[in-house]
Design a protein around this motif. Sequence first.
Motif: not given
Lengths: 204, 483
Positions: B172-178, B214-215, B217-227, B253-261
């Motif tokens: 979340x911190x990384x996301x907010x920074x971005x 931002x990516x 932070x969001x990749x963490x939520x979909x548990x994509x490597x390297x997060x 939801x997180x995948x949809x959010x990535x698409x939306x962003x």
Amino acid sequence: MIVTTVAFYLFAAITVASGFMVISAKNPVHSVLFLILAFFNAAALFLLLGAEFVALILVIVYVGAVAVLFLFVVMMLDIDFSELREGFLQYLPVGALVGLILLVELALVFGGWVIAPGAAHAGAEPVAAFGALSNTRMIGFVLYTKYVYLFQAAGMILLVAMIGAIVLTLRHRQDIKRQVIANQVGRRREDAVEMKNVEPGQGI
Amino acid sequence: MEYKLATLPALGPAFPEIILAVGSLALLMYGAFNKSNTARQVSIGAVILQMIALVVVAVQPLGRMETFGGMFVSDDFSRLIKILILLGSSTAIIMSIGYIRHEKMERFEFPVLITLATLGMLMMVSANGLISLYMGLELQSLALYVIAAFNRDNVRSSEAGLKYFVLGALSSGMLLYGMSMVYGFTGSTEFDAIAHVLGQGRPSLGVIFGLVFIMAGLAFKVSAVPFHMWTPDVYEGSPTPVTALFAGAPKVAAMALILRVLFGAFPAIEPEWQQIVVFISIASMVLGAFAAIGQTNIKRLMAYSSIGHMGFALVGLAAGSADGIKGVIIYMTIYLVTNVGVFCCILSMRRNDRSVESISDLAGLSRSQPVTAFLFAMIMFSLAGVPPLAGFFGKLYVFLAAIHSGLYTLAVIGVVSSVVGAFYYLRVVKVMYFDEPAEPFDQPMRTELGILLGISGLFTIFFFAWPGPVVRAAELAAAALLH
């Protein structure tokens, strides 16, 4: 103008220095005290920006409530922080090296920085013109109207935090004494007090 | 200064969210003020509530509607995703009803927290600005941290919750920074305004920096490597219905959010984010395929499996076209339904009234429970991508989109890692059908688990016969996203 600049660098330097002291102080109580110093200087930075409402909220909420709570927790928990942090300073050189490399890379990139046209204008006035209104008034105007959705969402988040804290920590223990107000109120003088006539020189 | 009366924003587009918010508060009150244990009633109430919200989403008019000053958007894309999310989380609640009783963690807060997490997911999908995105994401995550640690007397569950919380806070911190960088360099937090500014000229480096954070932070939520580091431990430690939830609705939801962003705010700098997406996609597919091979615990196996599947879904995103978006949506739909089946099987792995979780426990399932074993095998084949099962079509759509966009290397790596991944899915089938039978599981399977497994299995097997509705809905959603 020069006064503001000097003030900015002063407050910023103290913020960074006290932030460093928070993580390097040996005594956890000192850490919390340095944290309070960092909060105060951050508040001063907000004041320089003209955001007096945020500055005062920072002092009231973070210094007044959060940091004091920290202080209580640190004093009440019997945790050997120095043992927890043992070896922390060993990693410092490597960590500092990584940080330095990142900083240099960032600086290299920032050298070729271009700001999008129109961005400066758009950012300058995120809400309608302030005019002569104070911060507090202005926030009051938009918080429950323009940003009502975010306000409510923040409320839901706090609710989840509260439910979470209760779910994860509340235990109904059977083996402890509890206050029963009915019993307290129903207690009569005759049950509690006994009059004794003490003879002089004999004791009870 | 003139004083203007504020007008009430249009509430229609946000009606499903309002229903969930108010309903979850009502359920909370009901549970809190009842002296007896109401977990079961509250669970059923939460499922009904989510079904009502689902119906409301389904009957909302087509087309794009904005409200709350443009912070909240409801369009064909968000509606389809919301239906998926509501299906995913209500099935997770249904699966949990029996489990939380058996494991002595039957408390009414459990379904309420899942409902609140669902509310957060719906808000994420409808976010039309960086701040509303963050609010939805945080509401979802905070509720999920708590239910990961819900079995608080179990060390591993507490560990899962704590680990998820610490790493989630970092992301979340990384996301907010971005987000702060994007705001600083475009001057707005609203997606449309960001897209407008970026469309005007050469993007500044600051924006790209922000985009990278931002990516992350969001990749963490979909548990994509390297997060992805948190995924196996959290999946293994959390109570099984919670794992079932984690693997389904929040991922969608997180995948949809990535698409939306990416398509809402950053379409102008597609080449920049395409590189990032291609990298995390390849890394996730490869790691998902290879790291799963050595696993013996089926929940850990599913964790690596979900990492791999997120990689496959991201292939469609990397294509950056309407076809690609369609592929991602179809992929996530199939993934969600298949996952329900898998976790119904895992939840029914009970022996002498205790849950067992290792793959070798499945040995001989084909003899003791032939129907369950058959459906489970079909679902495993589908996850591996064997035609003509549903999973094959999901992969087909994303790889086709990648090839149409000229991403041949990505498609080839995807196909290869899909073949490697097939190994461990087939190993589960082999254990069930050909290994020496272990002691059979407790019979019979709980009714609700059986029904959900049946639906999931039939969907997986017969998707090829009637793919029309899903594909058409996905096409509509993709068109809405690119408006």
